[in-house]
Write an enzyme that holds these catalytic residues in place. Structure first.
Site, mmCIF file in Angstrom:
data_model
loop_
_atom_site.group_PDB
_atom_site.id
_atom_site.type_symbol
_atom_site.label_atom_id
_atom_site.label_comp_id
_atom_site.label_asym_id
_atom_site.label_seq_id
_atom_site.Cartn_x
_atom_site.Cartn_y
_atom_site.Cartn_z
ATOM 1 N N ASN A 10 0.768 14.035 -10.604
ATOM 2 C CA ASN A 10 -0.367 13.236 -11.082
ATOM 3 C C ASN A 10 -1.598 13.713 -10.310
ATOM 4 O O ASN A 10 -1.728 13.426 -9.120
ATOM 5 C CB ASN A 10 -0.070 11.752 -10.807
ATOM 6 C CG ASN A 10 -1.269 10.869 -11.102
ATOM 7 O OD1 ASN A 10 -2.264 11.315 -11.669
ATOM 8 N ND2 ASN A 10 -1.177 9.607 -10.717
ATOM 9 N N LYS A 12 -4.564 12.802 -10.614
ATOM 10 C CA LYS A 12 -5.589 11.750 -10.436
ATOM 11 C C LYS A 12 -6.965 12.329 -10.803
ATOM 12 O O LYS A 12 -7.047 13.156 -11.700
ATOM 13 C CB LYS A 12 -5.521 11.171 -9.019
ATOM 14 C CG LYS A 12 -4.085 10.707 -8.686
ATOM 15 C CD LYS A 12 -3.990 9.881 -7.446
ATOM 16 C CE LYS A 12 -2.540 9.431 -7.254
ATOM 17 N NZ LYS A 12 -2.351 8.553 -6.113
ATOM 18 N N HIS A 93 -0.477 2.600 -13.597
ATOM 19 C CA HIS A 93 -0.580 3.056 -12.198
ATOM 20 C C HIS A 93 -1.341 1.997 -11.391
ATOM 21 O O HIS A 93 -2.270 1.371 -11.911
ATOM 22 C CB HIS A 93 -1.314 4.402 -12.145
ATOM 23 C CG HIS A 93 -1.171 5.079 -10.826
ATOM 24 N ND1 HIS A 93 -1.898 4.686 -9.719
ATOM 25 C CD2 HIS A 93 -0.370 6.096 -10.412
ATOM 26 C CE1 HIS A 93 -1.537 5.435 -8.689
ATOM 27 N NE2 HIS A 93 -0.623 6.300 -9.083
ATOM 28 N N GLU A 95 -3.562 2.308 -9.297
ATOM 29 C CA GLU A 95 -5.007 2.569 -9.230
ATOM 30 C C GLU A 95 -5.707 2.086 -10.490
ATOM 31 O O GLU A 95 -6.921 1.819 -10.472
ATOM 32 C CB GLU A 95 -5.243 4.062 -8.955
ATOM 33 C CG GLU A 95 -4.862 4.394 -7.511
ATOM 34 C CD GLU A 95 -4.430 5.827 -7.258
ATOM 35 O OE1 GLU A 95 -4.675 6.691 -8.115
ATOM 36 O OE2 GLU A 95 -3.826 6.072 -6.192
ATOM 37 N N GLU A 165 6.309 2.888 -7.371
ATOM 38 C CA GLU A 165 5.355 3.417 -6.396
ATOM 39 C C GLU A 165 4.834 2.271 -5.525
ATOM 40 O O GLU A 165 3.881 1.578 -5.913
ATOM 41 C CB GLU A 165 4.159 4.061 -7.108
ATOM 42 C CG GLU A 165 4.533 5.217 -8.007
ATOM 43 C CD GLU A 165 3.359 6.163 -8.229
ATOM 44 O OE1 GLU A 165 3.516 7.355 -7.950
ATOM 45 O OE2 GLU A 165 2.277 5.705 -8.650
ATOM 46 N N GLY A 171 -0.652 7.817 -0.942
ATOM 47 C CA GLY A 171 -1.724 8.511 -0.237
ATOM 48 C C GLY A 171 -1.798 8.200 1.241
ATOM 49 O O GLY A 171 -2.784 8.523 1.904
ATOM 50 N N SER A 211 3.588 9.305 -1.409
ATOM 51 C CA SER A 211 3.678 10.253 -0.290
ATOM 52 C C SER A 211 4.929 11.126 -0.341
ATOM 53 O O SER A 211 5.504 11.448 0.702
ATOM 54 C CB SER A 211 3.580 9.524 1.059
ATOM 55 O OG SER A 211 2.306 8.905 1.176
#
Ligand code: 13P
Length: 254
Positions: A10, A12, A93, A95, A165, A171, A211
């Site tokens: 991904n 992003k 997701h 985000e 996730e 991250g 990660s």
């Protein structure tokens, strides 16, 4: 028959045309690593270009609208991403959920829009650190997923993947323990079987994300009920992404 491990990058909001060389390198290696299914989700602007480069890897989008078409400035429909060459879309997701206020109901509507045009789905779920510390991670994730997944699959179980996730692992360089990943994936499997039945619910791949790097991929991918990985930062170079793909190949050979 169990599906091949699914390793998805991904990107992003990273990548301009200068990154096409990475996609090309990933694709060329994936042609030799057929035991693993490899895919990339670049930003919308690169979907068509990556699709044209890709002979082996799948290309997908990171989101789509729940609407078919019309006056929705800035939005991109499922049919549009499919037309650009996408074969799958990542939905829900964290985000998108956190940064854009996307609700479970909206994500479910997006899954149905995407299935209707023949796309594959990766539906994401995951808890905050606070929820995990409170001992409520499994219940939270199962409830979130139950409300985000499409009601029916109608034989499309091979088109659905779920990605677990944990938000605190994205991250950050921190990952969930192998035992916690396995426990969460078993809880997700139980939900899938309950919702879609033994055969369909049993064959949906459940990916881990957060990660994932070449040096921890083998342990995470080897955990119970882990059918692949959704990779952010480490998917941005062919070198690190292929390190994760190779970990999946090695496990297949083990
Ligand atoms: P990182 O691999 O950068 O932690 O990102 C994970 C992720 O959000 C993939 O969708």
């Amino acid at each position: 028959m169990a599906l091949r491990p699914y390793i998805v990058g991904n990107w992003k909001m990273n990548g301009t045309r200068s990154m096409l060389a990475e996609a090309r390198a990933i694709d060329r290696s994936a042609q030799r690593l057929m035991k693993v299914e490899v895919a990339l989700a670049p930003p919308f602007t690169l979907i068509h270009a990556v699709h044209k480069e890709a002979e082996q890897i799948g290309v997908g989008a990171q989101d789509c609208s729940a609407e078919l078409d019309g006056a929705f400035t800035g939005d991109v429909s499922a049919a549009m991403i499919a037309d650009a060459g996408a074969k799958f879309v990542i939905l829900g997701h964290s985000e998108r959920r956190q940064g854009h206020g996307e609700s479970d109901a909206l994500i479910r509507a997006k899954t149905e829009a995407a299935l209707a045009v023949g796309l594959k789905l990766i539906v994401c779920c995951g808890e905050t650190e606070q929820t995990r510390d409170a001992g409520q991670a499994e219940q939270f994730v199962v409830d979130q997923l139950a409300a985000s997944l499409p009601e029916l699959l109608d034989g499309a179980s091979e088109r659905l993947s779920v990605a677990y996730e944990p938000i605190w692992a994205i991250g950050t360089g921190r990952t969930a323990s192998v035992a916690d990943v396995a426990a969460m994936h078993r809880a997700i499997r139980a939900l899938l079987v309950d919702r879609y039945g033994d055969e369909e619910g049993g064959s949906v791949r459940i990916l881990y994300g957060g990660s994932v790097k070449p040096d921890n991929a083998r342990d995470l991918l080897g955990a119970d009920e882990v059918g692949g990985a959704l990779v952010g930062g480490a998917s941005l170079t062919a070198e690190s992404f292929l390190g994760i793909v190779m970990a999946a190949v090695d496990l297949q050979d083990a």
